[in-house]
Design an enzyme around this catalytic site. Structure first.
Site, PDB file in Angstrom:
ATOM      1  N   GLY A  10       1.035  -1.578  -0.311  1.00 32.24           N
ATOM      2  CA  GLY A  10       0.412  -0.215  -0.313  1.00 32.24           C
ATOM      3  C   GLY A  10       1.364   0.918   0.116  1.00 32.24           C
ATOM      4  O   GLY A  10       1.616   1.261  -0.557  1.00 32.24           O
ATOM      5  N   GLY A  11       0.560   2.044   0.977  1.00 31.99           N
ATOM      6  CA  GLY A  11       1.242   3.258   1.431  1.00 31.99           C
ATOM      7  C   GLY A  11       3.042   3.253   0.737  1.00 31.99           C
ATOM      8  O   GLY A  11       3.443   4.100   0.787  1.00 31.99           O
ATOM      9  N   GLY A  19      24.924   5.914 -32.746  1.00 35.55           N
ATOM     10  CA  GLY A  19      24.609   6.704 -31.940  1.00 35.55           C
ATOM     11  C   GLY A  19      24.961   6.656 -30.410  1.00 35.55           C
ATOM     12  O   GLY A  19      25.072   7.164 -29.837  1.00 35.55           O
ATOM     13  N   ALA A  20      25.229   5.384 -30.184  1.00 32.78           N
ATOM     14  CA  ALA A  20      25.413   4.968 -28.310  1.00 32.78           C
ATOM     15  C   ALA A  20      26.630   5.714 -28.128  1.00 32.78           C
ATOM     16  O   ALA A  20      27.842   5.685 -27.662  1.00 32.78           O
ATOM     17  CB  ALA A  20      25.800   3.772 -28.496  1.00 32.78           C
TER      18      ALA A  20
HETATM   19  C1  HXC Z   1      -3.384  -1.963  11.517  1.00 33.52           C
HETATM   20  C2  HXC Z   1      -2.141  -4.121  10.804  1.00 33.52           C
HETATM   21  C3  HXC Z   1      -2.741  -3.864   9.776  1.00 33.52           C
HETATM   22  C4  HXC Z   1      -2.358  -2.074   9.054  1.00 33.52           C
HETATM   23  C5  HXC Z   1      -1.203  -5.224   9.272  1.00 33.52           C
HETATM   24  N1  HXC Z   1      -1.969  -5.066  10.862  1.00 33.52           N
HETATM   25  N2  HXC Z   1      -1.411  -4.750   9.073  1.00 33.52           N
HETATM   26  N3  HXC Z   1      -3.186  -2.909  11.836  1.00 33.52           N
HETATM   27  N4  HXC Z   1      -3.403  -1.953  10.577  1.00 33.52           N
HETATM   28  N5  HXC Z   1      -2.758  -1.951   7.941  1.00 33.52           N
HETATM   29  C6  HXC Z   1      -1.535  -5.734  11.994  1.00 33.52           C
HETATM   30  C7  HXC Z   1      -2.599  -7.347  12.317  1.00 33.52           C
HETATM   31  O1  HXC Z   1      -3.651  -6.929  12.638  1.00 33.52           O
HETATM   32  C8  HXC Z   1      -1.770  -8.162  13.282  1.00 33.52           C
HETATM   33  O2  HXC Z   1      -2.197  -7.854  14.495  1.00 33.52           O
HETATM   34  C9  HXC Z   1      -0.248  -7.811  12.966  1.00 33.52           C
HETATM   35  O3  HXC Z   1      -0.041  -6.535  12.268  1.00 33.52           O
HETATM   36  C10 HXC Z   1       0.255  -8.841  12.034  1.00 33.52           C
HETATM   37  O4  HXC Z   1      -0.232  -9.316  11.002  1.00 33.52           O
HETATM   38  P1  HXC Z   1      -0.554 -10.307  10.488  1.00 33.52           P
HETATM   39  O5  HXC Z   1      -1.262 -11.180   9.773  1.00 33.52           O
HETATM   40  O6  HXC Z   1      -0.919 -11.122  11.143  1.00 33.52           O
HETATM   41  O7  HXC Z   1       0.952 -10.905   9.983  1.00 33.52           O
HETATM   42  P2  HXC Z   1       1.333 -10.906   8.896  1.00 33.52           P
HETATM   43  O8  HXC Z   1       0.414 -12.561   8.223  1.00 33.52           O
HETATM   44  O9  HXC Z   1       2.636 -11.945   8.692  1.00 33.52           O
HETATM   45  O10 HXC Z   1       1.034 -10.637   7.425  1.00 33.52           O
HETATM   46  C11 HXC Z   1       1.312  -9.260   7.363  1.00 33.52           C
HETATM   47  C12 HXC Z   1       0.520  -8.769   6.225  1.00 33.52           C
HETATM   48  C13 HXC Z   1      -1.159  -7.992   6.474  1.00 33.52           C
HETATM   49  C14 HXC Z   1       0.635  -8.834   4.583  1.00 33.52           C
HETATM   50  C15 HXC Z   1       0.863  -7.206   5.537  1.00 33.52           C
HETATM   51  O11 HXC Z   1      -1.008  -7.671   7.748  1.00 33.52           O
HETATM   52  C16 HXC Z   1      -1.881  -7.745   5.603  1.00 33.52           C
HETATM   53  O12 HXC Z   1      -1.802  -7.921   4.458  1.00 33.52           O
HETATM   54  N6  HXC Z   1      -2.429  -5.957   5.753  1.00 33.52           N
HETATM   55  C17 HXC Z   1      -2.495  -5.595   5.871  1.00 33.52           C
HETATM   56  C18 HXC Z   1      -2.035  -4.811   3.933  1.00 33.52           C
HETATM   57  C19 HXC Z   1      -3.028  -3.605   3.693  1.00 33.52           C
HETATM   58  O13 HXC Z   1      -3.438  -3.782   2.777  1.00 33.52           O
HETATM   59  N7  HXC Z   1      -2.427  -2.358   4.027  1.00 33.52           N
HETATM   60  C20 HXC Z   1      -3.766  -1.135   3.457  1.00 33.52           C
HETATM   61  C21 HXC Z   1      -2.644  -0.571   2.384  1.00 33.52           C
HETATM   62  S1  HXC Z   1      -3.923   0.385   2.468  1.00 33.52           S
HETATM   63  P3  HXC Z   1      -1.787  -8.143  16.183  1.00 33.52           P
HETATM   64  O14 HXC Z   1      -2.081  -7.897  16.696  1.00 33.52           O
HETATM   65  O15 HXC Z   1      -2.872  -9.975  15.508  1.00 33.52           O
HETATM   66  O16 HXC Z   1      -0.266  -8.955  15.735  1.00 33.52           O
HETATM   67  C22 HXC Z   1      -2.577   1.934   1.810  1.00 33.52           C
HETATM   68  C23 HXC Z   1      -3.294   2.496   1.350  1.00 33.52           C
HETATM   69  C24 HXC Z   1      -2.117   3.801   1.178  1.00 33.52           C
HETATM   70  O17 HXC Z   1      -2.091   1.670   2.317  1.00 33.52           O
HETATM   71  C25 HXC Z   1      -2.135   4.911   0.098  1.00 33.52           C
HETATM   72  C26 HXC Z   1      -1.147   5.603  -0.060  1.00 33.52           C
HETATM   73  C27 HXC Z   1      -1.053   6.130  -1.749  1.00 33.52           C
END
Ligand code: HXC
Length: 525
Positions: free
Chosen positions: A186-187, A421-422
């Site tokens: 994501g971001g 050209g290179a």
């Molecule tokens: C809040 C989050 C989080 C997030 C992970 N966690 N991502 N909390 N916001 N974005 C938390 C989980 O709830 C979990 O909490 C802990 O972090 C670890 O995550 P897991 O899923 O257990 O770990 P893992 O299996 O290793 O997976 C990691 C991951 C996955 C691939 C990053 O967590 C994931 O897909 N997260 C979401 C990614 C996403 O969609 N992000 C938003 C993108 S949009 P606990 O309490 O259980 O430890 C974006 C927009 C910005 O970024 C654009 C700007 C241009």
């Protein structure tokens, strides 16, 4: 106030003061634990270090000064009002030194909300970015995070925007380095994308805008995280990343090594380190580096390693477009950027990928006042529909543009072919190079002799073609036609290449070029 060290209360400390100091130490201990033992253990089990362990490896011993250790999120939606408030809020920030030079750092803490970016988390990074820019010192970001803190919504998006804007403001002013050491989604991918260098850790890191699940939903493709955005993909296919390393430790040690090559900012000048390698060292083996057969490859890296101080060369984008080699070395202890055609890969031809790779590197060097040494052995631009449809004209123009806008010292050595050209593009005299040398084996021409004669004497019999080819070779397949015109300053002995480069760079230290005012140029992006 009496100095207090952990667990060593000074005897003259009164009890009230002792309590206060101990409370501080207890709070610090709590903050240092991040998301807690269980999550730290999970991090280690995945072969990853914690945010703080990484900082310790990146910086000089005991040099880290942490900021904002007690910052907490202020979110209340989606149960966040009841969620645990972990001091630091998922990112460790501060500054320290690398071999004595100031470096700012932020390190995402995956054990706290997956290192995700909240409003307060963003503010911590912004503070470090602002300080790095004010102090004109490099900034390193260590990424291991799940993107925007989902519970915070637009507040997190706003935070990203502020970080992105600062990446752009700092671009070309201070070195910005990103190391991807876990998920980066994501971001989180766009901030690294706007920094100067991105490095990844093999097998434990990946980068993508949208993950495998979203990809499946939208395009019906089934891919793993590794296939979508692992280190191999980004170093060899997409060219998003500039290098990858085996594990966290190696990555951080290599970033330290890179920082030693880089100036602190765009006006500080290149760092100068003591060197035990004398500048006038000659290397007789270089006299036989170029094979007798002009179509036989040889390894240009041999020339690079035998030219730079102590053979120390930090290659950028090694796994991508191997037909051109880019990286940093030193001559007389001072950093130079090296750009070299590689005859071992596609005969060193310039294609779209090689042009883009080298153009970005040349622009980096020019922005940070790093002199560039170009080693030329190029048979031309790669023909074909794939290249033309892929925009070879525009990509080739990037490299031409990048070299032409340089104001840093440019030293060029033509070892063998410089065709078409290179020839012009690869830091020729005509586009602004300062010192242009050629080895006696150089062939500076519009094209190879056989191709040229077949065009000029189309339909000619075999004997005519052979005779004219020989004549063309004798006349043009040498450095002397160019040297007669002053396009080449001197034909040099290969064994003296390091000495000639060192002398040229020493002379060019005072180079000063005026350009007419403009807001910015319009490089063919
Ligand atoms: C809040 C989050 C989080 C997030 C992970 N966690 N991502 N909390 N916001 N974005 C938390 C989980 O709830 C979990 O909490 C802990 O972090 C670890 O995550 P897991 O899923 O257990 O770990 P893992 O299996 O290793 O997976 C990691 C991951 C996955 C691939 C990053 O967590 C994931 O897909 N997260 C979401 C990614 C996403 O969609 N992000 C938003 C993108 S949009 P606990 O309490 O259980 O430890 C974006 C927009 C910005 O970024 C654009 C700007 C241009």
């Amino acid at each position: 106030m009496p100095y207090f060290r952990r667990n060593v209360p000074l005897p003259d400390c009164d009890y009230a003061m002792k309590d206060i100091l101990e409370q501080l130490e207890t709070r610090r201990e709590g903050a240092r634990k991040g998301g807690g033992e269980r999550r730290i253990e999970a991090q280690h089990k995945r072969g990853k270090l914690t945010a703080r362990e990484r900082i310790v490896l990146l910086l000089d011993k005991d040099s880290f000064e942490e900021f904002d250790m007690f910052v907490q999120h202020r979110a209340v939606d989606f149960g966040m009002d009841k969620a645990e408030k972990i001091p630091g809020d998922g990112v460790v920030t501060g500054w320290g030194t690398v071999n004595g030079r100031t470096v700012f750092v932020f390190s995402k803490d995956f054990t706290v909300f997956g290192g995700s970016l909240s409003e307060t988390h963003a503010q911590k990074i912004i503070k470090i970015q602002d300080m790095a820019l004010k102090m004109r010192a490099p900034i390193v970001g260590l990424f291991d995070a799940g993107g925007a803190r989902i519970q915070e919504g637009v507040a997190a998006l706003g935070g990203y925007g502020e970080v992105f804007k600062r990446n752009v403001q700092a671009s070309g002013v201070i070195p910005q380095i990103s190391v991807i050491m876990g998920p980066c989604a994501g971001g989180d991918v766009y901030s690294p994308a706007m920094t100067d260098f991105i490095f990844m850790v093999r097998d434990t890191s990946y980068m993508f805008v949208t993950g495998p699940e979203v990809v499946k939903t939208v395009t019906n493709e089934t891919v793993t995280s590794e296939e979508l955005g692992g280190a191999k993909v980004h170093t060899s296919k997409s060219s998003v990343a500039d290098g990858s390393f085996e594990n966290d430790v190696e990555a951080l040690l290599q970033v330290r090594r890179l920082l030693d090559f880089l100036p602190a900012n765009n006006t500080a000048g290149v760092p100068e380190w003591p060197s035990f390698d004398v500048p006038d060292r000659v290397d007789m083996s270089l006299d036989t580096l170029v094979p007798d057969n002009p179509n036989k490859p040889y390894d240009i890296k041999e020339l690079i390693l035998k030219t730079v101080d102590e053979g120390d060369f930090f290659e950028i984008q090694q796994a991508y477009a191997g037909n051109i080699v880019t990286g940093f070395g030193r001559v007389e202890g001072r950093t130079v950027g090296i750009v070299a055609n590689q005859p071992m890969v596609l005969a060193g031809v310039l294609d779209s990928d090689a042009s883009r790779k080298a153009a970005r590197f040349v622009r980096y060097c020019d922005a940070f006042e790093i002199p560039i040494v170009s080693l030329v052995d190029v048979p031309g631009f790669l023909p074909g529909t794939a290249q033309e449809y892929g925009g070879l004209i525009k990509h080739g123009a990037k490299l031409l543009f990048a070299y032409s806008e340089c104001t840093v010292p440019l030293v060029t050595i033509i070892t063998r072919k410089a065709f078409g050209g290179a020839y012009d593009v690869m830091a020729s005299k005509h586009i602004g190079a300062d010192v242009n040398y050629a080895w006696p084996t150089a062939q500076i021409a519009v094209m190879g002799a056989k191709g040229a004669v077949e065009i000029i004497f189309r339909g000619g019999d075999a004997e005519t073609i052979a005779r004219q080819t020989k004549e063309y070779e004798d006349r043009f397949m040498s450095p002397f036609v160019a040297a007669e015109r002053g396009y080449i300053d001197e034909v040099i002995m290969p064994h003296s290449t390091r000495r000639r480069i060192a002398r040229a760079l020493a002379m060019l230290r005072t180079k000063s070029v005026e350009r007419p005012w403009r807001k910015h140029d319009n490089i063919p992006l």
